[in-house]
Enzyme design. Structure first.
Site, PDB file in Angstrom:
ATOM      1  N   GLY A   1       5.388   7.796 -12.805  1.00  0.00           N
ATOM      2  CA  GLY A   1       4.918   6.920 -13.697  1.00  0.00           C
ATOM      3  C   GLY A   1       4.591   6.862 -14.358  1.00  0.00           C
ATOM      4  O   GLY A   1       4.604   6.227 -16.021  1.00  0.00           O
ATOM      5  N   ASP A   2       4.370   8.178 -15.423  1.00  0.00           N
ATOM      6  CA  ASP A   2       4.138   8.253 -16.600  1.00  0.00           C
ATOM      7  C   ASP A   2       5.606   8.520 -16.472  1.00  0.00           C
ATOM      8  O   ASP A   2       5.545   8.142 -18.558  1.00  0.00           O
ATOM      9  CB  ASP A   2       3.008   9.803 -16.729  1.00  0.00           C
ATOM     10  CG  ASP A   2       2.411   9.719 -15.968  1.00  0.00           C
ATOM     11  OD1 ASP A   2       1.561   8.931 -15.712  1.00  0.00           O
ATOM     12  OD2 ASP A   2       1.715  11.613 -15.315  1.00  0.00           O
TER      13      ASP A   2
END
Length: 301
Positions: free
Chosen positions: A250-251
């Site tokens: 997600g980052d």
């Protein structure tokens, strides 16, 4: 310049123990020390894509210095606040038949250190980018995200926020450039499970109506959805590959999205870059490299 903030960074000690048994002596088949923290992950992938950035946050003790040395070795600029006591946490990740995590709480962050962070953020200029990602330590004010965006609201700064529940909802009135919940986090905000693209789009639109300019929703095997500031709904199907690592995906999507937008000011391209970066990390044991991201971009429709 791009700035990322990681309030509670860590050194992640990752050990492979194929037949882990609790209460017994276990020997590792391999181990690795990784630099942990959502903002740090964003910084790393941005640097891998060729975007200079500065990592901000708090460090303490010899582990904090090791973290800084590791980031600078990657070519990432750092401007951390050194705390007077404690040490940057070490998290243990045991990879066996299943994965076990032991996360430390991290050092206490006094009010003077929070004020020092504010002073650093006050120096940001119009056109800069600020990424706020992850949870906050118990020793910090629970409204820290909101306080930061309020303090910077008079400047034209592109802010990206990757957080959950109230941490995310409370900043919407300051019109963050992009927020990135996953579909489960989006459902939690509204107290419901989301089962269809229509439901996800409906909830994303409500967050946009509350102030978010762009809402980027990661949906694991269902790909990603972007509700952009013009009201368009853009979809990206999940890329095919063997998932080896969910940590940092997600980052990486946040980093790829920002890189894509800064490169072309085009939301379709930003979504592609974000999807490719997130998938490249998921298909690798570590955070995505530029080569891995470009390889996936070439396979996209």
């Amino acid at each position: 310049m791009i700035y990322t903030v990681t309030f509670n960074p860590a050194l992640d000690y990752v050990v492979e123990v194929p037949e882990f048994e609790a209460g017994q002596l276990n020997r590792t088949a391999g181990d690795e020390i990784q630099l942990g923290g959502k903002g740090i992950n964003v910084s790393t992938v941005l640097r891998n894509l060729g975007f200079s950035n500065v990592a901000l946050g708090f460090i303490a003790g010899f582990t904090g210095q090791a973290l800084v040395s590791g980031l600078e070795a990657r070519g990432i600029q750092t401007d951390f606040i050194r705390l007077p006591a404690g040490h940057t946490r070490i998290n243990v990740k045991i990879k066996g038949a299943s994965e076990t995590e032991i996360n430390a709480s991290g050092p206490s962050i006094p009010s003077e250190a929070v004020e020092a962070l504010f002073e650093k953020l006050d120096k940001l200029q119009d056109g800069d980018v600020l990424v706020l990602a992850g949870s906050i330590p118990d020793s910090m004010p629970s409204d820290i995200y909101e306080s930061i965006l309020k303090r910077l609201s008079a400047k034209s700064i592109l802010t990206a926020v990757d957080a959950t529940k109230e941490l995310l909802v409370n900043v919407l009135k300051y019109h963050p450039f992009v927020i990135k919940p996953n579909n489960h986090e989006l459902g939690e905000i509204f107290g419901r499970e989301l089962h269809s693209i229509e439901e996800i789009t409906e909830c994303a639109r409500q967050l946009q109506e509350k102030g978010a300019r762009n809402v980027l929703v990661s949906m694991a095997g269902d790909g990603a959805l972007l509700l952009d500031e013009t009201g368009r709904v853009l979809r990206m199907e999940a890329l095919k590959g063997k998932v080896k690592n969910s940590v940092g995906a997600g980052d990486s999507m946040v980093a790829g999205f920002l890189a894509g937008y800064l490169e072309r000011q085009d939301y379709s391209w930003a979504l592609k870059m974000g999807s490719a970066a997130g998938s490249a990390t998921a298909f690798s044991k570590n955070l995505a490299t530029k080569r891995e991201i470009v390889a996936l971009l070439e396979k996209m429709k």
